[in-house]
Enzyme design. Structure first.
Site, PDB file in Angstrom:
ATOM      1  N   ASN A 131       0.841  -1.196   0.000  1.00 48.73           N
ATOM      2  CA  ASN A 131       0.000   0.000   0.000  1.00 48.73           C
ATOM      3  C   ASN A 131       0.874   1.243   0.000  1.00 48.73           C
ATOM      4  O   ASN A 131       1.657   1.442   0.913  1.00 48.73           O
ATOM      5  CB  ASN A 131      -0.874   0.017   1.247  1.00 48.73           C
ATOM      6  CG  ASN A 131      -1.513   1.380   1.452  1.00 48.73           C
ATOM      7  OD1 ASN A 131      -2.445   1.747   0.749  1.00 48.73           O
ATOM      8  ND2 ASN A 131      -0.992   2.156   2.405  1.00 48.73           N
ATOM      9  N   GLU A 132       0.762   2.068  -1.022  1.00 45.36           N
ATOM     10  CA  GLU A 132       1.528   3.317  -1.113  1.00 45.36           C
ATOM     11  C   GLU A 132       3.012   3.093  -0.845  1.00 45.36           C
ATOM     12  O   GLU A 132       3.689   3.910  -0.206  1.00 45.36           O
ATOM     13  CB  GLU A 132       0.991   4.351  -0.109  1.00 45.36           C
ATOM     14  CG  GLU A 132      -0.397   4.847  -0.425  1.00 45.36           C
ATOM     15  CD  GLU A 132      -0.834   5.975   0.486  1.00 45.36           C
ATOM     16  OE1 GLU A 132      -1.872   6.583   0.207  1.00 45.36           O
ATOM     17  OE2 GLU A 132      -0.143   6.235   1.484  1.00 45.36           O
TER      18      GLU A 132
END
Length: 570
Positions: A131-132
Site C-alpha cells: 500500500n503506497e
C-alpha cells in the site's frame, strides 16, 4: 472495493503476534471474540471484527469486485523488512489468500471458507501487493511475490504501487518496478484541492494502451462539499475518456463513523443509528449507474473560451516565509535574486522556532526569482519549509523538507486552505547538517536544489475551467447512449445535441441532474454536504431525420443524459 484500506496494511511490526503488527489476514478469521485486537496505524484499537471474510461478503452484498491488499513483508514508515531469505511465509500467506477466495472445498483454505459458511468461491480477480509503498525495500521484495503468484495463479491480476503522491522520484520508481516485473496494474493515490483536479483533467490521455494500467485506488478532493464533488465529477469524465489506460478507480475513504474521525473527506458517514450519503457519494453513484460499456467519440463546438480561475503571475505573487515545522532551524547566507531584473538582495540570518509561527523574509517577492540559503536544524524534528507566493495562510506555495515524519521533500500549493502536493521525493533532514539550498521559480517551473543538485521540480499547470466537461458511452445491454456533462460555470450551457448515425425514428431521453445549489450541510454530520439527484423522464423525443434536440446543461451541475431508442415508461 479496495480493502482493508490505507496504511493499516503496511505500518507495524513484522511479528504477526505483536500488538502493533502489520495487518495479517489470517488473524481476522474465526469467532469474533477470539480475534486478536490490534493497534491501528491511526491510533485507535481495531477488534478485527471486520475481517477479510467479512470484506469479501461485503463486496458480494453490494455488487463490487474485491481488491484485497496484502503487505510485502515491508514497513516503509519505520524501514522494517523481512530478510529476503525469510520471505517464504509472507509469500505463502499471499497464495493462501487466493486459495481462500477461489479454492474449492477440497483445498485447505477453500475448506476454511466453506466452514465459515460460504461454499462457493468469491471469484477473486485482483490482488494488490503493498500500500503506497516507497523505498528500495519494497522494490526489492515485490518481484518475489509476483513470481510466486504468476506461477501458481496466472490469471490473477497483480497490482503494484506508485506511492502516496501524484508525481516525483518515488512515483517514477514505482511505475518502473511495476513494468520491469510484469505487474498488470499500478495503484495510484492522491488527495488534492479541487483546483488540482481541474488542472489535471487530461492527466491520463498520454498514458499507454498496454499494461500496466492505472488503478486509481485512493483519490478525493479535500472536502465533502458541492465544489469538491463537481471537481471530482469533471475529473472522472477524464478518467472515462482515458479508459485505454485507467481500468479501475476507488473514491477513498469509503466509510467513516462520526465519532471516530481521523480523516476528511469520506464518502459515506454513519453513526450507530443513521447513514449520511455525501454529495461526493451521489457523484460516484451517478457515474457508476450510468457507466456504459463502450466509449463513444464526441465533438464539442462552442465559441466559449476557457475561464481562467487564477492567472499564473497572480498565483506566484506574495511573500516569502521560513517555517520550522517542529524544529528550531537556523537560516543563513540568504540571497534572493530577481531573475527579471538581475537585482540581488542579501538578508541577515534568520532563526525559526518550533512554535508553528513562520518568520517573514520578504513581503513581496518577484514573480521569477532564485532564493539561495543555508539551513541547519538545531533541535527538534521534521525539518522545515520555505513558503513563497504567500498571500495568507490559506493561499500559498511551499517547499517542504523533512515532511511526514521527516521522510519527504515536496513542492506544494494551497488554495483556500486545500493542499496539493505536486511532486515528492524521499528525504530526511539530518539534525546539525548544514544544507546548501536553492529554490528557483521561473515561469511555470519550480525547482528545489539541495547541496548543488537538482532534487525535484514541478510545472505549475493552468487553473482554468473548460466550457463543458463531457464523456459519452453506450450501454451494450440496453443500447442506450449515455452522455455525462459537468458544467462548472455559473451560467447554463445552452446546446444542440446531435446524434449522427442514429437510425431509430422515435427516441427519448431521460436526464439525471445534481445541482451544487441543492447541496445542504447535514445537521447530524457537520461539514458534510448532501444532495438529491433529480430525474426527469422522457425530457425530449426525437422524430424524423434530424436526430438532434436542444438541451440546457445547468450551471454548477452534473447532468447525465440517457438516450433511448424508444419511450420508456419506467
Amino acid at each position: 472495493m479496495r480493502f482493508p484500506g490505507g496504511c493499516l496494511v503496511h505500518d507495524g511490526s513484522l511479528d504477526e503476534n505483536a500488538r502493533d503488527s502489520l495487518y495479517r489476514w489470517k488473524n481476522t478469521l474465526g469467532a469474533l471474540e477470539d480475534r486478536p485486537a490490534r493497534r491501528s496505524n491511526w491510533r485507535y484499537n481495531q477488534t478485527l471484527g471486520l475481517g477479510y471474510y467479512e470484506y469479501f461478503l461485503f463486496c458480494e452484498d453490494i455488487g463490487t469486485k474485491p481488491v484485497p491488499i496484502l503487505p510485502a513483508a515491508y514497513d516503509p514508515h519505520h524501514k522494517r523488512m523481512a530478510p529476503l531469505e525469510e520471505l517464504g511465509p509472507w509469500i505463502q500467506e499471499t497464495l493462501d489468500l487466493i486459495e481462500f477466495a477461489n479454492g474449492d472445498e477440497t483445498t485447505q483454505w477453500g475448506a476454511v471458507r466453506a466452514a465459515l459458511g460460504h461454499r462457493e468461491p468469491f471469484g477473486l480477480e485482483y490482488l494488490g501487493i503493498g500500500n503506497e509503498e516507497v523505498g528500495e525495500g519494497f522494490r526489492e521484495r515485490f518481484p518475489y511475490f509476483v513470481k510466486a503468484v504468476r506461477e501458481k495463479y496466472p490469471d490473477i491480476k497483480i497490482i503494484g504501487s506508485s506511492g502516496p503522491f501524484c508525481a516525483g522520484s518515488e512515483y517514477d520508481l514505482g511505475w518502473k518496478c511495476a513494468r520491469e516485473n510484469g505487474a498488470d496494474i499500478v495503484d495510484e493515490h492522491y488527495y488534492m484541492a479541487p483546483e488540482w483536479f481541474l488542472a489535471n483533467i487530461h492527466r491520463y490521455d498520454s498514458f499507454g494502451e498496454a499494461a500496466p494500467y492505472v488503478f486509481l485506488g485512493e483519490y478525493a478532493s479535500c472536502s465533502n462539499t458541492g465544489k469538491s464533488a463537481l471537481a471530482e465529477a469533471a475529473f472522472m469524465t477524464g478518467l472515462q475518456n482515458a479508459c485505454h489506460a485507467v481500468k479501475m478507480a476507488c473514491y477513498a475513504p469509503l466509510l467513516c463513523h462520526r465519532d471516530y474521525v481521523n480523516w476528511r473527506p469520506d464518502m459515506i458517514w454513519f453513526d450507530n443509528g443513521q447513514v449520511c450519503r455525501s454529495v461526493n457519494y451521489q457523484v460516484q453513484k451517478l457515474f457508476m449507474n450510468h457507466q456504459g460499456d463502450e466509449l463513444l467519440g464526441y465533438e464539442l463546438e462552442t465559441n466559449l473560451k476557457k475561464e481562467v480561475l487564477a492567472d499564473l503571475d497572480a498565483r506566484k505573487e506574495g511573500a516569502v516565509y521560513f517555517w520550522g515545522n517542529e524544529a528550531r532551524v537556523a537560516f543563513s547566507e540568504i540571497i534572493l535574486t530577481n531573475e527579471d531584473t538581475g537585482e540581488e538582495i542579501r538578508y541577515t540570518d534568520r532563526e525559526v522556532k518550533a512554535d508553528k509561527l513562520p518568520v517573514l523574509l520578504m513581503e513581496a517577492a518577484p514573480r521569477n526569482f532564485t532564493l539561495r540559503f543555508h539551513a541547519k536544524e538545531l533541535e527538534g524534528f521534521k525539518g522545515f519549509r520555505v513558503y513563497f507566493a504567500w498571500k495568507d495562510e490559506q493561499n500559498r506555495m511551499g517547499w517542504v523538507l523533512g515532511g511526514w515524519e521527516n521522510q519527504d521533500a515536496a513542492l506544494m500549493e494551497e488554495v483556500d486552505g486545500k493542499s496539493s502536493f505536486l511532486t515528492q521525493s524521499q528525504f530526511s533532514v539530518v539534525s546539525g547538517h548544514d544544507y546548501e539550498l536553492e529554490l528557483r521559480v521561473r515561469g511555470s517551473r519550480v525547482e528545489g536544489w539541495i547541496d548543488g543538485e537538482l532534487y525535484q521540480w514541478t510545472e505549475l499547470k493552468p487553473l482554468e475551467i473548460e466550457p463543458l466537461y463531457l464523456t459519452a458511452s453506450r450501454d451494450n445491454g440496453t443500447g442506450d447512449i449515455i452522455l455525462k456533462a459537468v458544467n462548472l460555470r455559473e451560467e447554463a450551457f445552452e446546446a444542440q445535441v446531435s446524434l449522427p448515425g442514429i437510425i431509430a425514428e422515435e427516441m427519448a431521453c431521460d436526464a439525471y441532474v445534481l445541482l451544487e445549489e441543492d447541496c445542504v450541510e447535514s445537521a447530524e454530520f457537520p461539514g458534510v454536504e448532501t444532495a438529491e439527484i433529480s430525474r426527469y423522464k422522457n425530457v425530449v423525443g426525437l422524430v424524423g431525420e434530424e436526430k438532434e434536440f436542444p438541451m440546457s446543461f445547468p450551471g454548477r451541475a452534473v447532468t447525465v443524459l440517457r438516450i433511448k431508442d424508444k419511450v420508456n415508461p419506467d
